[in-house]
Design a protein around this motif. Sequence first.
Motif, PDB file in Angstrom:
ATOM      1  N   THR A 145       0.601  -1.343   0.130  1.00 45.75           N
ATOM      2  CA  THR A 145       0.095   0.296  -0.735  1.00 45.75           C
ATOM      3  C   THR A 145       0.873   0.956  -0.196  1.00 45.75           C
ATOM      4  O   THR A 145       0.151   2.657   0.124  1.00 45.75           O
ATOM      5  CB  THR A 145      -1.470   0.209   1.693  1.00 45.75           C
ATOM      6  OG1 THR A 145      -0.044   0.332   2.548  1.00 45.75           O
ATOM      7  CG2 THR A 145      -2.092  -1.376   0.710  1.00 45.75           C
ATOM      8  N   ASP A 182       2.341   3.936  -5.335  1.00 41.75           N
ATOM      9  CA  ASP A 182       1.525   3.422  -6.387  1.00 41.75           C
ATOM     10  C   ASP A 182       1.303   3.522  -7.838  1.00 41.75           C
ATOM     11  O   ASP A 182       3.404   3.930  -8.281  1.00 41.75           O
ATOM     12  CB  ASP A 182       0.783   5.495  -7.186  1.00 41.75           C
ATOM     13  CG  ASP A 182      -0.493   5.507  -5.202  1.00 41.75           C
ATOM     14  OD1 ASP A 182      -0.850   3.966  -5.137  1.00 41.75           O
ATOM     15  OD2 ASP A 182      -0.784   6.161  -5.171  1.00 41.75           O
ATOM     16  N   TYR A 220      -7.763   1.570  -8.420  1.00 38.92           N
ATOM     17  CA  TYR A 220      -7.789   2.789  -8.680  1.00 38.92           C
ATOM     18  C   TYR A 220      -7.692   4.158  -8.575  1.00 38.92           C
ATOM     19  O   TYR A 220      -9.255   3.861  -8.866  1.00 38.92           O
ATOM     20  CB  TYR A 220      -6.792   2.092 -10.165  1.00 38.92           C
ATOM     21  CG  TYR A 220      -8.043   2.111 -11.539  1.00 38.92           C
ATOM     22  CD1 TYR A 220      -8.852   2.621 -12.455  1.00 38.92           C
ATOM     23  CD2 TYR A 220      -8.219   0.418 -11.878  1.00 38.92           C
ATOM     24  CE1 TYR A 220     -10.143   2.058 -13.168  1.00 38.92           C
ATOM     25  CE2 TYR A 220      -9.898  -0.263 -12.467  1.00 38.92           C
ATOM     26  CZ  TYR A 220     -10.052   0.822 -13.083  1.00 38.92           C
ATOM     27  OH  TYR A 220     -10.839   0.327 -13.861  1.00 38.92           O
ATOM     28  N   HIS A 266      -2.995   1.421  -7.037  1.00 32.88           N
ATOM     29  CA  HIS A 266      -2.508   1.825  -5.717  1.00 32.88           C
ATOM     30  C   HIS A 266      -2.551   0.782  -5.351  1.00 32.88           C
ATOM     31  O   HIS A 266      -3.007  -0.351  -6.552  1.00 32.88           O
ATOM     32  CB  HIS A 266      -3.649   2.437  -5.104  1.00 32.88           C
ATOM     33  CG  HIS A 266      -4.828   3.595  -5.677  1.00 32.88           C
ATOM     34  ND1 HIS A 266      -4.126   4.689  -5.310  1.00 32.88           N
ATOM     35  CD2 HIS A 266      -5.864   3.888  -5.742  1.00 32.88           C
ATOM     36  CE1 HIS A 266      -4.622   5.550  -6.366  1.00 32.88           C
ATOM     37  NE2 HIS A 266      -5.743   5.183  -5.985  1.00 32.88           N
ATOM     38  N   ASN A 267      -1.549   0.036  -4.114  1.00 33.53           N
ATOM     39  CA  ASN A 267      -0.728  -1.004  -3.443  1.00 33.53           C
ATOM     40  C   ASN A 267      -0.131  -1.558  -4.567  1.00 33.53           C
ATOM     41  O   ASN A 267      -0.465  -3.314  -4.874  1.00 33.53           O
ATOM     42  CB  ASN A 267      -1.943  -2.023  -3.182  1.00 33.53           C
ATOM     43  CG  ASN A 267      -3.520  -1.483  -2.703  1.00 33.53           C
ATOM     44  OD1 ASN A 267      -2.763  -0.145  -1.801  1.00 33.53           O
ATOM     45  ND2 ASN A 267      -4.677  -1.552  -2.796  1.00 33.53           N
TER      46      ASN A 267
END
Length: 377
Positions: free
Chosen positions: A270, A273, A310, A354-355
């Motif tokens: 997390t 990005d 996202y 993301h993540n």
Amino acid sequence: MEMAVRTRKTPYYLIHKMQFEKNCMEVEKSFREAWEGKFLCGYSIKTNHQKELIMLAKKRGWLAEVVSDDEYNYAKKIGFGVHEMICNGPVKGEMIKKALQDRQYLNLDHLQEINGLCMLLNEKGCKIADMKVGLRVNFDLEKLCPGETTAGERVSRFGINYENGDLKRAILTLQKHKIPIAGLHMHTSTKSRSLAVFQALSRMVCQVVEEYNLSLDFIDIGGGFFGGQKLPGKPLMSEYAKVIARELKNTFDSEKVTLIVEPGASVIATAVDYVTSVDNIREVKGERIVTLDGTMLHINPFMAERKPVYTVGNLGGQQIRVQHICGCTCMENDRFDTLHFEKELQLDSEVIFHNAGAYTMSFNSYFIIEPPKVYLA
């Protein structure tokens, strides 16, 4: 590591330092409160080898968790010295000798490593008194937690098996050579990452210690936790810590035995990005193909079936019946997601996945495009 600039060419990775620190703090707080004794964390270099992340962990007192001779050399090159590594993995090569000389935590993975260690006893620089040798335990976790292990009905290929007597043979061999067994390593990959898995791992530690009358200095429970985000129905880091500590405290004194955890994705995923831009848009059979300048390989190198998380910047106002968000490579299956009746992506839209910190950068290659640059936020 390149410092952030105002204008960046996509695609690129963006490391969020504060999120990474927050994730690390959650692990530390949870386990220190539950274990109330000696505790260490290992940063998983295989999960993300970016020096900036590794050094952030090192500043927090984390050890480097390495699984090959190459990773050992890399960790040493960037500043990890004596007592600052956890050495794991099924093929260690010269790492065994180096780990002994530098008095690192060394978790042996199979009987050949046991025999190789015994042969090193007479070599200069390898003193029994300095050894921190652990054994990685392989046992039938699938039987205790059906459907939860990554191996499933297949046998797990890592560690020294308990059921077939190999673990007993390993223990007896080390005892014969008067090599103290300092710890047990319990890392096991699972699909569920459930509390039941870590309860079973912890109970197995107690069972092995009691059965073979071992006196341990450390217990390395491994990794494989959820973390970094709170998901409905998924365990919190504090819940993992409580389950593990509760089981282990039935047998061990937390003031005398060091508990080690090796969180990888749970602290790294997390914190990163992956930023891309729309390159071109076309219509095929009434459906819109939106092609980005990045690729699925940069966030999901195994092309596993999962929906990415996202956000999209600068959407249009019109709703489109079908939009396929695709990658820049020449592979038909380089597809991120399909949208139905959502606002339109435009040529100047930016898509942020993301993540994207775990097992992404480590797998980057020069397939079609160069690996993305990495920036620090």
